[in-house]
Design a protein around this motif. Structure first.
Motif, PDB file in Angstrom:
ATOM      1  N   PHE A 198       0.822  -1.208   0.000  1.00 22.43           N
ATOM      2  CA  PHE A 198       0.000   0.000   0.000  1.00 22.43           C
ATOM      3  C   PHE A 198       0.859   1.262   0.000  1.00 22.43           C
ATOM      4  O   PHE A 198       0.323   2.370   0.057  1.00 22.43           O
ATOM      5  N   ASP A 199       2.173   1.102  -0.068  1.00 24.23           N
ATOM      6  CA  ASP A 199       3.103   2.239   0.030  1.00 24.23           C
ATOM      7  C   ASP A 199       3.651   2.584  -1.355  1.00 24.23           C
ATOM      8  O   ASP A 199       4.386   1.810  -1.960  1.00 24.23           O
ATOM      9  N   SER A 200       3.313   3.767  -1.848  1.00 25.26           N
ATOM     10  CA  SER A 200       3.787   4.186  -3.173  1.00 25.26           C
ATOM     11  C   SER A 200       5.250   4.603  -3.160  1.00 25.26           C
ATOM     12  O   SER A 200       5.864   4.792  -4.215  1.00 25.26           O
ATOM     13  N   MET A 201       5.821   4.792  -1.975  1.00 19.51           N
ATOM     14  CA  MET A 201       7.224   5.177  -1.812  1.00 19.51           C
ATOM     15  C   MET A 201       7.576   6.450  -2.575  1.00 19.51           C
ATOM     16  O   MET A 201       8.666   6.590  -3.132  1.00 19.51           O
ATOM     17  N   GLY A 202       6.621   7.356  -2.589  1.00 16.03           N
ATOM     18  CA  GLY A 202       6.884   8.673  -3.172  1.00 16.03           C
ATOM     19  C   GLY A 202       6.829   8.734  -4.681  1.00 16.03           C
ATOM     20  O   GLY A 202       7.142   9.785  -5.272  1.00 16.03           O
ATOM     21  N   VAL A 203       6.418   7.684  -5.342  1.00 17.02           N
ATOM     22  CA  VAL A 203       6.346   7.693  -6.811  1.00 17.02           C
ATOM     23  C   VAL A 203       5.224   8.627  -7.273  1.00 17.02           C
ATOM     24  O   VAL A 203       4.103   8.564  -6.777  1.00 17.02           O
ATOM     25  N   LEU A 204       5.550   9.486  -8.226  1.00 15.19           N
ATOM     26  CA  LEU A 204       4.565  10.381  -8.824  1.00 15.19           C
ATOM     27  C   LEU A 204       4.790  10.453 -10.325  1.00 15.19           C
ATOM     28  O   LEU A 204       5.920  10.288 -10.803  1.00 15.19           O
ATOM     29  N   SER A 211      -2.235   8.743  -9.191  1.00 12.75           N
ATOM     30  CA  SER A 211      -3.200   7.954  -9.956  1.00 12.75           C
ATOM     31  C   SER A 211      -2.717   7.737 -11.384  1.00 12.75           C
ATOM     32  O   SER A 211      -2.869   6.646 -11.943  1.00 12.75           O
ATOM     33  N   THR A 212      -2.104   8.753 -11.983  1.00 11.77           N
ATOM     34  CA  THR A 212      -1.544   8.608 -13.326  1.00 11.77           C
ATOM     35  C   THR A 212      -0.397   7.602 -13.322  1.00 11.77           C
ATOM     36  O   THR A 212      -0.274   6.777 -14.231  1.00 11.77           O
ATOM     37  N   ALA A 213       0.440   7.673 -12.290  1.00 15.26           N
ATOM     38  CA  ALA A 213       1.554   6.731 -12.178  1.00 15.26           C
ATOM     39  C   ALA A 213       1.034   5.304 -12.032  1.00 15.26           C
ATOM     40  O   ALA A 213       1.550   4.372 -12.648  1.00 15.26           O
ATOM     41  N   PHE A 214      -0.006   5.143 -11.216  1.00  8.36           N
ATOM     42  CA  PHE A 214      -0.574   3.807 -11.013  1.00  8.36           C
ATOM     43  C   PHE A 214      -1.155   3.251 -12.315  1.00  8.36           C
ATOM     44  O   PHE A 214      -0.953   2.078 -12.648  1.00  8.36           O
ATOM     45  N   MET A 215      -1.862   4.088 -13.061  1.00  5.52           N
ATOM     46  CA  MET A 215      -2.457   3.638 -14.326  1.00  5.52           C
ATOM     47  C   MET A 215      -1.381   3.230 -15.328  1.00  5.52           C
ATOM     48  O   MET A 215      -1.572   2.302 -16.113  1.00  5.52           O
ATOM     49  N   SER A 216      -0.236   3.884 -15.271  1.00  2.00           N
ATOM     50  CA  SER A 216       0.839   3.568 -16.221  1.00  2.00           C
ATOM     51  C   SER A 216       1.435   2.191 -15.980  1.00  2.00           C
ATOM     52  O   SER A 216       2.086   1.631 -16.862  1.00  2.00           O
ATOM     53  N   ALA A 217       1.225   1.637 -14.785  1.00 10.51           N
ATOM     54  CA  ALA A 217       1.775   0.318 -14.458  1.00 10.51           C
ATOM     55  C   ALA A 217       0.838  -0.812 -14.849  1.00 10.51           C
ATOM     56  O   ALA A 217       1.116  -1.981 -14.582  1.00 10.51           O
ATOM     57  N   ALA A 218      -0.264  -0.491 -15.525  1.00 10.96           N
ATOM     58  CA  ALA A 218      -1.264  -1.498 -15.874  1.00 10.96           C
ATOM     59  C   ALA A 218      -0.717  -2.576 -16.794  1.00 10.96           C
ATOM     60  O   ALA A 218      -1.245  -3.691 -16.836  1.00 10.96           O
TER      61      ALA A 218
END
Length: 493
Positions: A198-204, A211-218
């Motif tokens: 659950f930790d994004s570790m500061g990724v943006l 949310s954009t970063a998360f979508m890019s990992a799809a």
């Protein structure tokens, strides 16, 4: 003429004498789909990229995509149960919509499979190089990839029983290399808390949004969960296909999701320096994690097991592609159709298999001269498969709205329309994600996926309108409702 399933005797009626041998049971059919799906390949290929893009929460894409593709598999299951015909997507699209629609859906799917085989062969060659340490150069990559493709073609040509045997071996190698290894890492080498997922570790993302970063990992999930359709591609070689193929598809996705989650969690939680992976400082983290956890000997054993699993993946892909080409050729849709629609004494479409090997070899040669294009063609393969999938899903929904009630031995009953709509919505979202521009200043690189798709679709449409291949066969088309009614009448009698 395309074969028509006879529900009473589980045989296929046709004009010619060519026929397959029904030697594939449920477990072998499931193993075929699972090894084609190959969680090992997707995890190893995209773990570092996904974690760099979105941090540890990228693992959630496995569950998201698995749920979406399960909806697609339910739709496919009903279609395959009514039409257990070799070739999968092509005959399904033809019977649900029509020959022109089926032509372009199968054309896109065909080239996506060719590119996928090429990609897996190239990725496997890197494992082979790691095992034998002969030096990785474009020439050795090409030679190794071609030899692997030829080896798997020979196994495929030896008969469907050998295909099933190797698929089972590949299945167990996948289990060992993803589930067993993942559990071992979680139990004996865990360095991170479970809360790290659950930790994004500061990724943006560049726009400052997570949310954009998360979508890019799809891509990690989207690349992983196709291949289950291979269970239906060999329908005429499966025992009691109307019941077993849908179950095998569902099992492929469920076991694929479980194994992938365990594997990724193992690598994430066993990493002593996860921040360096997220920051991109450790570009190839899995070998480092394995060497730390298993030692040099253990890592070597893992490489051997991984190679066998990947070879089984290539084998399953070749089998799926050859059956698609055979089904296309049986309806005289391709140049040289008469030659490619022949079945050998081993019950294998040998000539279609040769083409299924030759086309990836040609692309391997192209990659030799343009090595940077491997990632580009891999991205095209995924969106091509998703589009061809959704063409079948859309065709099924169209028939449902016209009153079609699937009449195979396996159905989901009254949930059909809801599941079909959700499957289409999921697929369109997946296509949208895959079509997003790459993070590059070069125009071609930014839109390479759509350029590749445009070339394939454009060439398919041009060939279709100039040569009119769809007019060469009187095989049934757009008969879902009529055929369902016929089957139901047979049941009543």
């Amino acid at each position: 003429m395309e074969q028509t399933p006879d529900k009473k005797n589980d045989n296929f009626q046709k004009d010619g004498k060519e026929q397959f041998n029904r030697s594939i049971g449920l477990i072998s059919n499931f193993a075929l789909g699972f090894t084609y799906l190959s969680p090992l390949t997707a995890v190893y290929s995209l773990f570092a990229l996904a974690v760099t893009l979105a941090g540890p929460p990228a693992v959630w894409w496995i569950l998201i995509v698995a749920c979406g593709q399960l909806l697609v598999a339910l739709v496919f299951g009903e279609v395959a149960s009514q039409y257990p015909i070799t070739g999968g997507l092509y005959p399904w699209a033809r019977r649900l919509w029509g020959k022109k629609y089926a032509w372009i859906a199968a054309w896109i799917y065909l080239w996506a499979l060719v590119v996928t085989i090429t990609s897996i062969a190239e990725y496997t060659s890197t494992f082979v190089e790691s095992l034998f340490h002969y030096g990785q150069t474009p020439a050795t990559m090409l030679l190794t990839s071609v030899l692997l493709l030829l080896l798997m073609m020979a196994v495929n040509m030896s008969g469907t029983k050998n295909l099933a045997r190797v698929a089972k071996i590949g299945f167990w190698c996948e289990i060992v290399s993803v589930i067993a290894l993942g559990i071992y890492l979680l139990i004996f080498h865990r360095s991170q808390p479970f809360s790290v997922i659950f930790d994004s570790m500061g990724v943006l993302a560049q726009d400052g949004s997570y949310s954009t970063a998360f979508m890019s990992a799809a891509l990690m999930g989207l690349f992983m969960f196709f291949g289950f359709e291979a269970c239906g591609n060999v329908a005429e070689e499966v025992q009691n296909p109307s019941k077993k193929i849908p179950v095998a598809m569902i099992l492929s996705i469920v076991f694929g999701a479980i194994s992938a989650i365990i594997s990724v969690m193992g690598y994430l939680l066993a990493s002593p320096n996860l921040v360096s992976i997220v920051n991109g400082k450790t570009s190839d983290p899995i070998p480092a994690i394995l060497n730390e956890a298993l030692g040099e000997t253990g890592a070597t054993i893992f490489i051997i097991v991984a190679i066998v699993a990947m070879l089984s993946c290539i084998l399953s892909l070749q089998a799926a592609l050859s059956r698609l080409i055979f089904s296309f050729s049986r309806d005289r849709m391709l140049p040289g159709s008469e030659w490619m629609s022949k079945i050998s004494k081993n019950g294998v479409p040998d000539n279609a298999m040769v083409v299924s090997c030759l086309l990836p070899v040609i692309i391997c040669i192209w990659v030799y001269f343009q090595p940077d294009n491997l990632s580009r063609i891999t991205a095209f393969a995924v969106i091509g498969i998703y589009i061809s999938f959704q063409m079948v899903v859309l065709a099924a929904l169209r028939q449902r709205l016209k009153g079609w009630k699937p009449a195979g031995e396996w159905t989901i009953g009254g949930w059909g329309v809801i599941v079909n709509v959700l499957a289409l919505a999921y697929g369109l979202c997946g296509i949208w994600l895959l079509a997003q521009p790459a993070d590059s200043s070069d125009f071609i690189d930014r839109w390479t996926v759509l350029f590749g798709l445009a070339i394939v679709v454009g060439s398919g449409l041009i060939y279709m309108f100039l040569t009119r291949p769809f007019g060469r066969s009187a095989a049934p088309e757009n008969d879902a409702i009529a055929y369902a009614n016929k089957l139901n009448m047979g049941q009543d009698n």
